[in-house]
Design a protein around this motif. Structure first.
Motif, PDB file in Angstrom:
ATOM      1  N   LYS A   1       0.862  -1.196   0.000  1.00 33.12           N
ATOM      2  CA  LYS A   1       0.000   0.000   0.000  1.00 33.12           C
ATOM      3  C   LYS A   1       0.893   1.239   0.000  1.00 33.12           C
ATOM      4  O   LYS A   1       2.107   1.146   0.179  1.00 33.12           O
ATOM      5  CB  LYS A   1      -0.888   0.014   1.260  1.00 33.12           C
ATOM      6  CG  LYS A   1      -1.716  -1.254   1.459  1.00 33.12           C
ATOM      7  CD  LYS A   1      -2.954  -1.234   0.576  1.00 33.12           C
ATOM      8  CE  LYS A   1      -3.787  -2.494   0.727  1.00 33.12           C
ATOM      9  NZ  LYS A   1      -3.479  -3.542  -0.223  1.00 33.12           N
ATOM     10  N   ALA A   2       0.266   2.413  -0.142  1.00 35.48           N
ATOM     11  CA  ALA A   2       1.019   3.673  -0.204  1.00 35.48           C
ATOM     12  C   ALA A   2       1.963   3.838   0.977  1.00 35.48           C
ATOM     13  O   ALA A   2       3.118   4.250   0.823  1.00 35.48           O
ATOM     14  CB  ALA A   2       0.044   4.847  -0.279  1.00 35.48           C
ATOM     15  N   GLU A   3       1.485   3.484   2.174  1.00 39.53           N
ATOM     16  CA  GLU A   3       2.296   3.712   3.380  1.00 39.53           C
ATOM     17  C   GLU A   3       3.535   2.820   3.468  1.00 39.53           C
ATOM     18  O   GLU A   3       4.391   3.009   4.325  1.00 39.53           O
ATOM     19  CB  GLU A   3       1.452   3.554   4.654  1.00 39.53           C
ATOM     20  CG  GLU A   3       0.802   2.194   4.829  1.00 39.53           C
ATOM     21  CD  GLU A   3      -0.609   2.106   4.253  1.00 39.53           C
ATOM     22  OE1 GLU A   3      -1.386   1.248   4.717  1.00 39.53           O
ATOM     23  OE2 GLU A   3      -0.938   2.887   3.316  1.00 39.53           O
ATOM     24  N   HIS A   4       3.634   1.847   2.548  1.00 36.08           N
ATOM     25  CA  HIS A   4       4.805   0.968   2.546  1.00 36.08           C
ATOM     26  C   HIS A   4       5.927   1.500   1.655  1.00 36.08           C
ATOM     27  O   HIS A   4       6.996   0.881   1.578  1.00 36.08           O
ATOM     28  CB  HIS A   4       4.415  -0.437   2.073  1.00 36.08           C
ATOM     29  CG  HIS A   4       3.373  -1.077   2.927  1.00 36.08           C
ATOM     30  ND1 HIS A   4       2.254  -1.692   2.406  1.00 36.08           N
ATOM     31  CD2 HIS A   4       3.259  -1.179   4.274  1.00 36.08           C
ATOM     32  CE1 HIS A   4       1.502  -2.150   3.405  1.00 36.08           C
ATOM     33  NE2 HIS A   4       2.095  -1.850   4.542  1.00 36.08           N
TER      34      HIS A   4
ATOM     35  N   LYS B   1       8.352  11.534  -0.992  1.00 37.82           N
ATOM     36  CA  LYS B   1       8.708  11.832   0.400  1.00 37.82           C
ATOM     37  C   LYS B   1       9.868  10.924   0.850  1.00 37.82           C
ATOM     38  O   LYS B   1      10.786  11.366   1.527  1.00 37.82           O
ATOM     39  CB  LYS B   1       7.473  11.590   1.284  1.00 37.82           C
ATOM     40  CG  LYS B   1       7.433  12.462   2.553  1.00 37.82           C
ATOM     41  CD  LYS B   1       6.339  12.040   3.502  1.00 37.82           C
ATOM     42  CE  LYS B   1       4.947  12.094   2.884  1.00 37.82           C
ATOM     43  NZ  LYS B   1       3.935  11.557   3.836  1.00 37.82           N
TER      44      LYS B   1
ATOM     45  N   ARG C   1      -1.348   9.583  -4.365  1.00 34.79           N
ATOM     46  CA  ARG C   1      -0.920   9.388  -2.977  1.00 34.79           C
ATOM     47  C   ARG C   1       0.346   8.532  -2.918  1.00 34.79           C
ATOM     48  O   ARG C   1       1.284   8.819  -2.168  1.00 34.79           O
ATOM     49  CB  ARG C   1      -2.053   8.726  -2.173  1.00 34.79           C
ATOM     50  CG  ARG C   1      -1.672   8.583  -0.716  1.00 34.79           C
ATOM     51  CD  ARG C   1      -2.781   8.073   0.175  1.00 34.79           C
ATOM     52  NE  ARG C   1      -2.174   7.693   1.448  1.00 34.79           N
ATOM     53  CZ  ARG C   1      -2.407   6.575   2.087  1.00 34.79           C
ATOM     54  NH1 ARG C   1      -3.263   5.701   1.622  1.00 34.79           N
ATOM     55  NH2 ARG C   1      -1.795   6.316   3.220  1.00 34.79           N
TER      56      ARG C   1
ATOM     57  N   GLU D   1       4.117   9.539  -1.613  1.00 34.32           N
ATOM     58  CA  GLU D   1       4.875   8.793  -0.592  1.00 34.32           C
ATOM     59  C   GLU D   1       6.273   8.420  -1.099  1.00 34.32           C
ATOM     60  O   GLU D   1       7.251   8.443  -0.344  1.00 34.32           O
ATOM     61  CB  GLU D   1       4.114   7.532  -0.174  1.00 34.32           C
ATOM     62  CG  GLU D   1       2.839   7.799   0.616  1.00 34.32           C
ATOM     63  CD  GLU D   1       3.079   8.391   1.998  1.00 34.32           C
ATOM     64  OE1 GLU D   1       4.164   8.141   2.571  1.00 34.32           O
ATOM     65  OE2 GLU D   1       2.198   9.107   2.488  1.00 34.32           O
TER      66      GLU D   1
END
Length: 211
Positions: A168-171, A208, A201, A205
């Motif tokens: 997912k994006a947060e990974h 970032k 998104r 990430e």
């Protein structure tokens, strides 16, 4: 010279994308920042693969985003796709390379350090490493490797790697920290109410994580 960006690697799934279809999902995802699109449809025959692939190719025209076909070398050649991705149980990579020539991108799935070390960079352009996590989109997947396993396999591979499997994006941050050049996603974009926003998104990430 083959140039491709593994940052946001979208793997299309016909079931998850059924709401708006694979072509529209891909188009919107690319607008949001997807950098590679892979057509994966294990249930389609070659005629269906070619039809979908040509529609995808048309939708991606002018974007600079490569279209990769999963597993089906004949379809990839007929579509004039930019590349092919093969698994360990699909066509042998050397044979795939002979069929597609020097100019097309060739990706290979690797699940272990030993397989990564065996990769020949004169044949393979990138590897997909995973599954990082368990994933419902590929029920027959191998044991999940986590980010520690990802880091070990990335360091054994002589070519750039993309992380895949329940991503997912947060990974994005942990995957890049482990050495991957990007993340391959299925359900994080396919079947989302807004594929463009979902891709944006993920791209954010990645940016970032590189800052």
């Amino acid at each position: 010279m083959k140039t491709f960006d593994l940052s946001v690697y979208l793997v299309l799934d016909p079931d998850l994308c059924s709401g708006i279809g694979m072509v529209e999902t891909a188009r919107l995802a690319v607008e949001g920042g997807a950098t590679i699109v892979q057509l994966r449809d294990k249930h389609a025959d070659i005629a269906q693969m070619i039809e979908t692939g040509r529609a995808l190719k048309a939708a991606l025209r002018g974007t600079g985003v490569p279209l990769i076909v999963n597993d089906d070398v004949d379809a990839a050649i007929a579509i004039e796709a930019d590349g092919v991705h093969v698994g360990q149980s699909d066509m042998v990579a050397v044979m795939a390379r002979q069929r597609i020539g020097r100019d097309m991108i060739l990706g290979l799935s690797v699940e272990t350090e030993e397989l990564a070390r065996r990769v020949d960079p004169s044949v393979i352009d990138y590897v997909g490493i995973g599954p990082v996590f368990a994933t419902a989109t590929k029920p027959d997947h191998k044991q999940p490797i986590g980010f520690d396993g990802l880091a070990r396999i990335v360091s054994a591979a002589p070519v750039p790697a993309v992380a895949i499997g329940g991503i997912k994006a947060e990974h994005a941050g942990p995957a890049l920290t482990a050495g991957a050049k990007g993340i391959a996603v299925v359900s994080a974009i396919c079947g989302q109410p807004d594929p463009k926003a979902a891709a944006r998104r993920i791209a954010g990430e990645i940016e970032k994580a590189r800052a």
